[in-house]
Design a protein around this motif. Structure first.
Motif, mmCIF file in Angstrom:
data_model
loop_
_atom_site.group_PDB
_atom_site.id
_atom_site.type_symbol
_atom_site.label_atom_id
_atom_site.label_comp_id
_atom_site.label_asym_id
_atom_site.label_seq_id
_atom_site.Cartn_x
_atom_site.Cartn_y
_atom_site.Cartn_z
ATOM 1 N N LEU A 133 0.828 -1.200 0.000
ATOM 2 C CA LEU A 133 0.000 0.000 0.000
ATOM 3 C C LEU A 133 0.869 1.260 0.000
ATOM 4 O O LEU A 133 0.611 2.215 -0.746
ATOM 5 C CB LEU A 133 -0.926 0.010 1.222
ATOM 6 N N GLY A 134 1.912 1.239 0.833
ATOM 7 C CA GLY A 134 2.802 2.390 0.902
ATOM 8 C C GLY A 134 3.533 2.610 -0.400
ATOM 9 O O GLY A 134 3.692 3.765 -0.842
ATOM 10 N N TYR A 135 3.955 1.521 -1.045
ATOM 11 C CA TYR A 135 4.682 1.669 -2.301
ATOM 12 C C TYR A 135 3.768 2.174 -3.411
ATOM 13 O O TYR A 135 4.164 3.027 -4.213
ATOM 14 C CB TYR A 135 5.330 0.346 -2.710
ATOM 15 N N VAL A 136 2.547 1.653 -3.467
ATOM 16 C CA VAL A 136 1.589 2.136 -4.466
ATOM 17 C C VAL A 136 1.335 3.627 -4.261
ATOM 18 O O VAL A 136 1.263 4.393 -5.229
ATOM 19 C CB VAL A 136 0.271 1.334 -4.406
ATOM 20 N N ASP A 137 1.223 4.060 -3.025
ATOM 21 C CA ASP A 137 1.033 5.488 -2.748
ATOM 22 C C ASP A 137 2.226 6.302 -3.239
ATOM 23 O O ASP A 137 2.063 7.407 -3.791
ATOM 24 C CB ASP A 137 0.828 5.720 -1.249
ATOM 25 N N ASP A 138 3.434 5.777 -3.052
ATOM 26 C CA ASP A 138 4.633 6.475 -3.539
ATOM 27 C C ASP A 138 4.585 6.619 -5.061
ATOM 28 O O ASP A 138 4.906 7.683 -5.609
ATOM 29 C CB ASP A 138 5.896 5.716 -3.141
ATOM 30 N N VAL A 139 4.215 5.543 -5.744
ATOM 31 C CA VAL A 139 4.168 5.581 -7.208
ATOM 32 C C VAL A 139 3.045 6.506 -7.669
ATOM 33 O O VAL A 139 3.194 7.227 -8.663
ATOM 34 C CB VAL A 139 3.998 4.165 -7.789
ATOM 35 N N ARG A 140 1.929 6.532 -6.964
ATOM 36 C CA ARG A 140 0.857 7.481 -7.297
ATOM 37 C C ARG A 140 1.381 8.911 -7.280
ATOM 38 O O ARG A 140 1.054 9.706 -8.164
ATOM 39 C CB ARG A 140 -0.301 7.348 -6.305
ATOM 40 N N ARG A 141 2.156 9.238 -6.270
ATOM 41 C CA ARG A 141 2.675 10.605 -6.168
ATOM 42 C C ARG A 141 3.624 10.907 -7.328
ATOM 43 O O ARG A 141 3.618 12.027 -7.873
ATOM 44 C CB ARG A 141 3.381 10.803 -4.817
ATOM 45 N N ILE A 142 4.430 9.939 -7.714
ATOM 46 C CA ILE A 142 5.329 10.135 -8.851
ATOM 47 C C ILE A 142 4.525 10.386 -10.117
ATOM 48 O O ILE A 142 4.801 11.299 -10.895
ATOM 49 C CB ILE A 142 6.244 8.900 -9.021
ATOM 50 N N VAL A 143 3.498 9.549 -10.340
ATOM 51 C CA VAL A 143 2.657 9.679 -11.527
ATOM 52 C C VAL A 143 1.929 11.025 -11.518
ATOM 53 O O VAL A 143 1.826 11.704 -12.550
ATOM 54 C CB VAL A 143 1.657 8.515 -11.615
ATOM 55 N N ALA A 144 1.418 11.417 -10.360
ATOM 56 C CA ALA A 144 0.657 12.662 -10.255
ATOM 57 C C ALA A 144 1.502 13.879 -10.592
ATOM 58 O O ALA A 144 0.967 14.910 -11.023
ATOM 59 C CB ALA A 144 0.072 12.797 -8.848
ATOM 60 N N ASN A 145 2.821 13.791 -10.422
ATOM 61 C CA ASN A 145 3.704 14.908 -10.716
ATOM 62 C C ASN A 145 4.094 14.985 -12.189
ATOM 63 O O ASN A 145 4.760 15.930 -12.602
ATOM 64 C CB ASN A 145 4.971 14.820 -9.860
ATOM 65 N N GLY A 146 3.680 13.988 -12.975
ATOM 66 C CA GLY A 146 3.979 13.990 -14.399
ATOM 67 C C GLY A 146 2.880 14.673 -15.195
ATOM 68 O O GLY A 146 1.949 15.265 -14.650
ATOM 69 N N ASP A 147 3.001 14.583 -16.517
ATOM 70 C CA ASP A 147 2.003 15.185 -17.406
ATOM 71 C C ASP A 147 0.841 14.206 -17.544
ATOM 72 O O ASP A 147 0.772 13.429 -18.497
ATOM 73 C CB ASP A 147 2.636 15.486 -18.768
ATOM 74 N N ILE A 148 -0.066 14.241 -16.591
ATOM 75 C CA ILE A 148 -1.140 13.249 -16.537
ATOM 76 C C ILE A 148 -2.080 13.368 -17.724
ATOM 77 O O ILE A 148 -2.567 12.358 -18.244
ATOM 78 C CB ILE A 148 -1.913 13.349 -15.192
ATOM 79 N N ASN A 149 -2.345 14.576 -18.198
ATOM 80 C CA ASN A 149 -3.253 14.730 -19.340
ATOM 81 C C ASN A 149 -2.675 14.107 -20.611
ATOM 82 O O ASN A 149 -3.393 13.466 -21.381
ATOM 83 C CB ASN A 149 -3.580 16.203 -19.570
#
Length: 286
Positions: A7-23
């Motif tokens: 769960l903690g690792y998935v949350d870390d990866v979510r934050r990385i993804v959220a900082n990218g060009d999501i659109n």
């Protein structure tokens, strides 16, 4: 990796993804998905509904984890997770068999058990879908140590599903925590009607959060779903504050954009974590 660590690792990866060009990632994902979807729209509109899709990926994941996994074990797992009822699962298994998604046969060592295996058609479809989930996030964080260092084989289906089996086991999934996300994805076409609205808005020059986009008829035609189905989805979304309806057009609200980004960040994160977990488990492709 135990559930809390995962769960903690998935949350870390979510934050990385959220900082990218999501659109940018969402547009590419949508285009890749539609390329596959339009090859067999009647099939994909059926299986991409969230609960049915979860059954399909459970079958694939358990098959790669254990080729002798009884079909009854997968059925019990899906029923216990409230994906579908027993009767609905039996009907879906029959649908997968008749459409060439999987073969079902009797276990030679125990005639009471039925085994299953994904067909080559299923593996091709799985590869296309995995590509649509993984590829868009590759450039979102160039310095990230994850996928760029994996040197994945051409056919990485086994990587993904062996890793996804661990995600399934830990129950780290979209919709389990947020009913509003599952609501819009548990329909014909799965998350594609949601993305069609969002991507139309992104591609409209000078669009605003409440820009008018896509008529009901246009969405129905592109996605191969009924006009009535689209109307019901939009009307329910309007009651939840995601849309405003103006005759036959839809106005997106900021809450809808937030929903889409949250859903897709989670989808991309789960895909990347699944690939990593599978690669760590396999070491080299089967």
């Amino acid at each position: 990796m135990n559930r809390n660590d995962l769960l903690g690792y998935v949350d870390d990866v979510r934050r990385i993804v959220a900082n990218g060009d999501i659109n940018k990632a969402i547009i590419l994902h949508f285009d890749l998905m539609m390329g596959t979807y339009q090859q067999r729209p009647l099939f994909y509109k059926h299986i991409l509904k969230f609960d049915r899709f979860m059954v399909a990926v459970a079958l694939l994941s358990f098959s790669f984890e254990n080729p002798k996994m009884p079909l009854s074990r997968v059925k019990d797992f899906c029923r216990d997770r409230d994906y579908m009822s027993s009767n609905s699962l039996d009907s879906l298994f029959s649908f997968f068999e008749t459409t060439g998604f999987m073969d079902i046969f009797t276990y030679e060592e125990d005639g009471r058990q039925r085994l299953f295996r994904p067909t080559s058609t299923a593996q091709t479809a799985a590869k296309n879908l995995i590509h649509a989930y993984v590829k868009p996030s590759e450039d979102m964080s160039p310095g990230w140590r994850g996928l760029a260092s994996l040197a994945l084989p051409h056919n990485y289906v086994s990587y993904y599903y062996k890793g996804f089996a661990k995600v399934l086991d830990a129950n780290v999934l979209l919709g389990h925590q947020r009913p509003d996300e599952k609501w819009i994805m548990n329909r014909d076409g799965g998350h594609l009607p949601m993305l069609a609205l969002y991507v139309d808005n992104l591609r409209n020059p000078g669009s605003k959060a409440d820009q008018k986009v896509a008529t009901y008829s246009n969405l129905s035609s592109r996605l191969g779903v009924s006009h009535t189905h689209i109307i019901r989805m939009i009307k329910e979304g309007e009651s939840r504050g995601y849309f405003r309806c103006n005759k036959h057009q839809v106005q997106l609200q900021p809450e809808f954009s937030e929903l889409v980004r949250r859903v897709m960040i989670n989808i991309f994160a789960i895909a990347r974590v699944s690939i990593e977990l599978g690669a760590a488990h396999l070491g080299s492709p089967n």
